[in-house]
Design an enzyme around this catalytic site. Structure first.
Site, PDB file in Angstrom:
ATOM      1  CG  ASP A 100      -2.149   1.223   1.177  1.00 17.50           C
ATOM      2  OD1 ASP A 100      -1.467   2.379   0.717  1.00 17.50           O
ATOM      3  OD2 ASP A 100      -2.965   1.138   1.956  1.00 17.50           O
ATOM      4  CG  HIS A 101       1.138   4.233  -3.003  1.00 19.38           C
ATOM      5  ND1 HIS A 101       0.035   4.074  -3.515  1.00 19.38           N
ATOM      6  CD2 HIS A 101       1.099   5.716  -2.945  1.00 19.38           C
ATOM      7  CE1 HIS A 101      -0.944   4.953  -3.895  1.00 19.38           C
ATOM      8  NE2 HIS A 101      -0.273   6.063  -3.365  1.00 19.38           N
ATOM      9  CE  LYS A 134       0.946   9.273  -0.111  1.00 16.42           C
ATOM     10  NZ  LYS A 134       1.180  10.068  -1.255  1.00 16.42           N
ATOM     11  CG  ASP A 157      -9.459   4.069  -5.812  1.00 11.14           C
ATOM     12  OD1 ASP A 157      -8.553   3.319  -5.951  1.00 11.14           O
ATOM     13  OD2 ASP A 157      -9.597   5.281  -6.041  1.00 11.14           O
ATOM     14  CG  HIS A 211      -4.583   4.842   0.305  1.00 10.07           C
ATOM     15  ND1 HIS A 211      -3.660   3.896   0.097  1.00 10.07           N
ATOM     16  CD2 HIS A 211      -4.955   5.074  -1.084  1.00 10.07           C
ATOM     17  CE1 HIS A 211      -3.284   3.714  -1.286  1.00 10.07           C
ATOM     18  NE2 HIS A 211      -4.374   4.427  -1.891  1.00 10.07           N
TER      19      HIS A 211
HETATM   20  N1  LIG Z   1      -1.529   2.774 -12.157  1.00  5.29           N
HETATM   21  C1  LIG Z   1      -1.622   3.344 -10.960  1.00  5.29           C
HETATM   22  O1  LIG Z   1      -1.247   4.232 -10.597  1.00  5.29           O
HETATM   23  C2  LIG Z   1      -1.767   2.277  -9.931  1.00  5.29           C
HETATM   24  C3  LIG Z   1      -1.839   2.704  -8.635  1.00  5.29           C
HETATM   25  C4  LIG Z   1      -1.790   1.866  -7.742  1.00  5.29           C
HETATM   26  C5  LIG Z   1      -2.211   0.723  -7.807  1.00  5.29           C
HETATM   27  N2  LIG Z   1      -2.359   0.050  -9.294  1.00  5.29           N
HETATM   28  C6  LIG Z   1      -2.575  -1.184  -9.594  1.00  5.29           C
HETATM   29  O2  LIG Z   1      -1.584  -1.721 -10.273  1.00  5.29           O
HETATM   30  C7  LIG Z   1      -1.911  -2.769 -11.346  1.00  5.29           C
HETATM   31  C8  LIG Z   1      -1.301  -2.428 -12.633  1.00  5.29           C
HETATM   32  O3  LIG Z   1      -2.098  -1.052 -12.922  1.00  5.29           O
HETATM   33  P1  LIG Z   1      -1.903  -0.227 -14.211  1.00  5.29           P
HETATM   34  O4  LIG Z   1      -2.616   0.978 -14.060  1.00  5.29           O
HETATM   35  O5  LIG Z   1      -0.323  -0.290 -14.573  1.00  5.29           O
HETATM   36  O6  LIG Z   1      -2.670  -1.379 -15.301  1.00  5.29           O
HETATM   37  P2  LIG Z   1      -2.341  -1.278 -16.992  1.00  5.29           P
HETATM   38  O7  LIG Z   1      -1.897   0.092 -17.536  1.00  5.29           O
HETATM   39  O8  LIG Z   1      -3.604  -1.711 -17.441  1.00  5.29           O
HETATM   40  O9  LIG Z   1      -1.130  -2.406 -17.043  1.00  5.29           O
HETATM   41  C9  LIG Z   1      -1.406  -3.616 -17.082  1.00  5.29           C
HETATM   42  C10 LIG Z   1      -0.388  -4.413 -17.536  1.00  5.29           C
HETATM   43  O10 LIG Z   1      -0.680  -6.117 -17.437  1.00  5.29           O
HETATM   44  C11 LIG Z   1      -0.254  -6.496 -18.497  1.00  5.29           C
HETATM   45  N3  LIG Z   1      -1.176  -7.554 -18.944  1.00  5.29           N
HETATM   46  C12 LIG Z   1      -2.723  -7.556 -18.746  1.00  5.29           C
HETATM   47  N4  LIG Z   1      -3.009  -8.788 -18.964  1.00  5.29           N
HETATM   48  C13 LIG Z   1      -1.955  -9.693 -19.341  1.00  5.29           C
HETATM   49  C14 LIG Z   1      -1.762 -11.004 -19.660  1.00  5.29           C
HETATM   50  N5  LIG Z   1      -2.757 -11.735 -19.783  1.00  5.29           N
HETATM   51  N6  LIG Z   1      -0.729 -11.376 -19.926  1.00  5.29           N
HETATM   52  C15 LIG Z   1       0.540 -10.624 -19.761  1.00  5.29           C
HETATM   53  N7  LIG Z   1       0.381  -9.401 -19.501  1.00  5.29           N
HETATM   54  C16 LIG Z   1      -0.676  -8.809 -19.379  1.00  5.29           C
HETATM   55  C17 LIG Z   1      -0.564  -5.349 -19.610  1.00  5.29           C
HETATM   56  O11 LIG Z   1       0.219  -5.821 -20.741  1.00  5.29           O
HETATM   57  P3  LIG Z   1      -0.246  -5.447 -22.280  1.00  5.29           P
HETATM   58  O12 LIG Z   1      -0.889  -4.095 -22.229  1.00  5.29           O
HETATM   59  O13 LIG Z   1       1.151  -5.621 -22.747  1.00  5.29           O
HETATM   60  O14 LIG Z   1      -0.941  -6.622 -22.802  1.00  5.29           O
HETATM   61  C18 LIG Z   1       0.120  -4.142 -18.913  1.00  5.29           C
HETATM   62  O15 LIG Z   1       1.412  -4.272 -19.161  1.00  5.29           O
HETATM   63  C19 LIG Z   1      -3.544  -2.828 -11.038  1.00  5.29           C
HETATM   64  O16 LIG Z   1      -3.888  -3.922 -10.114  1.00  5.29           O
HETATM   65  C20 LIG Z   1      -3.539  -1.416 -10.240  1.00  5.29           C
HETATM   66  O17 LIG Z   1      -4.951  -1.461  -9.614  1.00  5.29           O
HETATM   67  C21 LIG Z   1      -2.064   1.174 -10.198  1.00  5.29           C
END
Ligand SMILES: NC(=O)c1ccc[n+]([C@@H]2O[C@H](COP(=O)([O-])OP(=O)(O)OC[C@H]3O[C@@H](n4cnc5c(N)ncnc54)[C@H](OP(=O)(O)O)[C@@H]3O)[C@@H](O)[C@H]2O)c1
Length: 515
Positions: free
Chosen positions: A202-203, A207, A260, A265
Site C-alpha cells: 500500500d504505497h 510516504k 479505492d 489508505h
Molecule cells: N496505475 C497506477 O497508478 C496504480 C496505482 C496503484 C495500484 N495500481 C495497480 O497496479 C496494477 C496495474 O495497474 P496499471 O494502471 O499499470 O494497469 P495497466 O496500465 O492496465 O497495465 C496492465 C499491465 O498488465 C499487462 N497484462 C494484462 N493482462 C496480461 C496478460 N494476460 N498477459 C501478460 N500481460 C498482461 C499489460 O500488458 P499488455 O498491455 O502489454 O497486454 C500491462 O502491462 C493494477 O492492479 C492496479 O490496480 C495501479
C-alpha cells in the site's frame, strides 16, 4: 528521583542503507501505466543513489511485443518524464539500461514462464544475482493468483531458507474486492509461497509523512500522555481529491471510493494514529500492533450502516474555477451508475485508549481541493475563566498532520490578541517538511522496493491485516450494493460532499474541519 525512560521503538532504527543482496527484479505488467509512471523511475532512483545492490537486473514481462531496446527506451522515457526523479544522471541510467531486459508473453501461457525461467537462470550467471528474485505484479488484480501458480509450476518459487536464493513477490493493490475474495487470494498465494515471501503493497505506507506519524508519536515523549480518550475528543481523517476519474471509467465503475481509498489508505492512516506503541519497528512487532487496532474497530451491523456511513456521487459542478461534468457523464461510466465517489464513516474503537472517541473518515473525488490530513481534536479546557464573547474563534486545540500536498504538522491553540482588552483568537504553530528539510522525498515506491530488496516487511500488509480491513468495510459495501434506491448524484463537483455527511457529525455536535 530516578528519571524514567520511555521504551523507544526506534532503537533498531528505520534503516536507510542500501540493499546488499544481489537480486533480479521481474515486473509483470511492464508495458502498463504503473510501471511507466512509478516503478521505472523508482528503480532508476535506487540505482542512481547506489541503493540497489551492485548485482542487480530488471526484466519486464507483458503481452505487448517489445525488444530489450524498446523496453530500455521506455525506461529512458519514463525517467525523463517523471517528476519523482531527483538527479538526472546519464551514467546511472546507462548502467540500468544495460541490465534491463524484456520478455513478451501472456501470463496464461505456461510456455512463457518456461522461457522466463531460462532467461532468469542465464541472467543469474551474467549478473551474479545468485537466484534471488523479486516478482512485482503490476497487472490487473484478477491475474495475481494465476501468476503465482505459473511461477510455482515453472519451478520459479523456491522456499525461503532454501539454497536456491530468496524469492519474494510484491502484490499490488487492490488486494481482493471484499473479504471473501481477499481471503481466497491469500489462500491462493499461500498455496505457493510462505507469508514471509509475500509483500502486499500500500504505497501510502511508503510516504515519508505517513512514517512521520510514527516518529511524532513514538520518538517524542510529550504526545503519548495526551493521545487517548481522556484528552482527545475525536479524530478526523480526510483523503480528498479534486480530480475526477481521469478517464479510468471502467476501473472506477468496478471499484468506487471504499475499495479505492477507504479500505486501504484511510484505514492504514487510522491504524497508525490509533495503534499502541510497538515494542520495536521490526515487521513482527509493528504489524502485530497495527492489526490489533484494526481488529478493535467496532464491527458495523447491517442495520447500523445508515447511521454510521454516508455515500455520495458527484454531479456536474466546478473545481478551481473550471466547469466539470458529473460522474455519470464521464467516459465508460454507466449513465445510471450507483458507484460511490464519496464516502464518510463514523468508526469507534473498542479498547481502553479510544473507547468513546469517534474516528470520522471521509474521502471523495471532485472535492474542492486535494488534501490528505489527520486531525486530532482535543477536548476543551475543563473550565474557561473568560467570557464567551472574548473568544473570537471557538474550537479548541487541534493537532493536524498533513500528509499531502503540503506535508507538515500544525498545532492550533488559543492566544491573546494584543491590545488593552482580553480577546482570544486561535493561532497555529506550523512545521512544514519542505521548509525544514528542503530535499525532495524518496517516492513511496522507491522506499518500498528497497525494503523488499532488504527483506523488510514492516511497511507491507500481512494477510490478516488485509482481511481485518476488509472486514470493517464489507458490511457497508454489502448494504449499499443491495440498496439501489439512492438518489445520485447528491453532491456537486467542487463541494465537500453530500449534506448527509455534515449531518453525520452534526448529530454528535461536531462538524468537519474546513480545509
Ligand atoms: N496505475 C497506477 O497508478 C496504480 C496505482 C496503484 C495500484 N495500481 C495497480 O497496479 C496494477 C496495474 O495497474 P496499471 O494502471 O499499470 O494497469 P495497466 O496500465 O492496465 O497495465 C496492465 C499491465 O498488465 C499487462 N497484462 C494484462 N493482462 C496480461 C496478460 N494476460 N498477459 C501478460 N500481460 C498482461 C499489460 O500488458 P499488455 O498491455 O502489454 O497486454 C500491462 O502491462 C493494477 O492492479 C492496479 O490496480 C495501479
Amino acid at each position: 528521583m530516578a528519571a524514567t525512560t520511555l521504551v523507544n521503538p526506534f532503537r533498531e532504527g528505520i534503516s536507510l542503507e542500501g540493499a546488499t543482496h544481489p537480486v533480479q527484479l521481474v515486473i509483470f505488467g511492464a508495458s502498463g501505466d504503473l510501471t511507466r509512471r512509478k516503478l521505472l523511475p523508482a528503480i532508476y532512483n535506487l540505482v542512481q543513489a547506489s541503493l540497489a545492490p551492485p548485482a542487480f537486473s530488471v526484466l519486464g514481462f507483458a503481452r505487448q511485443k517489445m525488444t530489450d531496446d524498446d523496453f530500455r527506451n521506455l525506461l529512458s522515457q519514463a525517467v525523463a518524464e517523471s517528476g519523482e526523479v531527483r538527479v538526472r544522471d546519464a551514467q546511472a541510467l546507462e548502467r540500468l539500461r544495460e541490465r534491463t531486459h524484456y520478455l513478451p508473453g501472456d501470463f496464461q501461457d505456461a510456455g512463457a514462464f518456461a522461457t522466463l525461467k531460462t532467461m532468469l537462470d542465464a541472467f543469474d550467471k551474467q549478473y551474479g544475482t545468485g537466484g534471488n528474485r523479486i516478482f512485482y505484479t503490476a497487472t490487473p488484480a484478477s491475474l495475481y493468483g494465476g501468476i503465482a501458480a505459473q511461477l510455482h509450476h515453472a519451478g520459479l518459487i523456491t522456499p525461503p531458507g532454501g539454497d536456491g536464493g530468496f524469492v519474494r513477490m510484491i502484490v499490488e493493490k487492490p488486494f481482493g474486492r471484499d473479504l471473501a475474495s481477499a481471503k481466497a487470494l491469500n489462500a491462493e498465494l499461500l498455496r505457493y509461497m510462505s507469508e514471509e515471501q509475500i509483500y502486499r503493497i500500500d504505497h501510502y505506507l511508503g510516504k515519508e509523512t505517513v512514517q512521520n506519524i510514527l516518529v511524532l508519536r513514538f520518538a517524542n515523549g510529550i504526545f503519548e500522555p495526551v493521545w487517548n480518550r481522556r484528552y482527545v475528543d475525536s479524530v478526523q481523517i480526510t483523503v480528498a481529491e479534486s480530480i475526477g476519474i481521469e478517464g479510468r471509467g471502467n476501473f472506477y465503475e468496478e471499484t468506487g471510493v471504499v475499495r479505492d481509498v477507504i479500505q486501504n489508505h484511510a484505514l492504514q492512516l487510522m491504524s497508525l494514529v490509533a495503534m499502541e506503541p510497538p515494542l520495536s519497528f521490526d515487521a513482527r512487532d509493528f504489524r502485530a500492533e497495527k492489526i490489533r487496532v484494526l481488529e478493535a474497530i467496532r464491527p458495523i451491523a447491517p442495520d447500523d450502516v445508515p447511521r454510521v456511513a454516508v455515500r455520495g456521487q458527484y454531479g456536474p459542478g466546478s473545481v478551481a474555477g473550471e466547469r466539470v461534468c458529473g460522474y455519470r457523464e464521464e467516459p465508460n461510466v454507466n449513465p445510471v451508475s450507483l458507484t460511490p465517489t464519496y464516502a464518510a464513516l463514523a468508526l469507534g474503537i473498542d479498547n481502553w485508549r479510544w473507547a468513546g472517541v469517534p474516528f470520522y473518515i471521509r474521502s471523495g473525488k471532485r472535492l474542492p481541493k486535494r488534501i490528505t490530513e489527520i486531525a486530532l481534536q482535543f477536548k476543551e479546557a475543563p473550565h474557561l475563566p473568560f467570557r464567551k464573547s472574548q473568544i473570537e474563534t471557538p474550537g479548541g486545540n487541534v493537532l493536524a498532520l498533513q500528509i499531502q500536498p503540503d506535508e507538515g504538522i500544525s498545532l492550533k491553540f488559543d492566544a491573546k490578541v494584543p491590545g488593552p482588552t482580553m480577546r482570544i483568537r486561535a493561532v497555529e504553530m506550523d512545521f512544514t517538511y519542505g521548509e525544514t528539510f528542503g530535499s525532495k522525498d524518496a517516492s513511496p515506491y522507491e522506499r518500498l522496493i528497497l525494503d523488499c530488496m532488504k527483506g523488510d516487511q514492516t511497511l507491507f500488509d500481512r494477510a490478516d491485516g488485509v482481511e481485518a480491513a476488509w472486514a470493517i468495510v464489507d458490511p457497508i459495501l454489502a448494504v449499499w450494493e443491495a440498496d439501489t434506491k439512492v438518489a445520485f448524484p447528491n453532491y456537486a463537483a467542487g463541494t465537500w460532499g453530500p449534506p448527509e455527511a455534515d449531518e453525520l457529525l452534526a448529530r454528535d455536535g461536531r462538524s468537519w474541519r474546513r480545509l
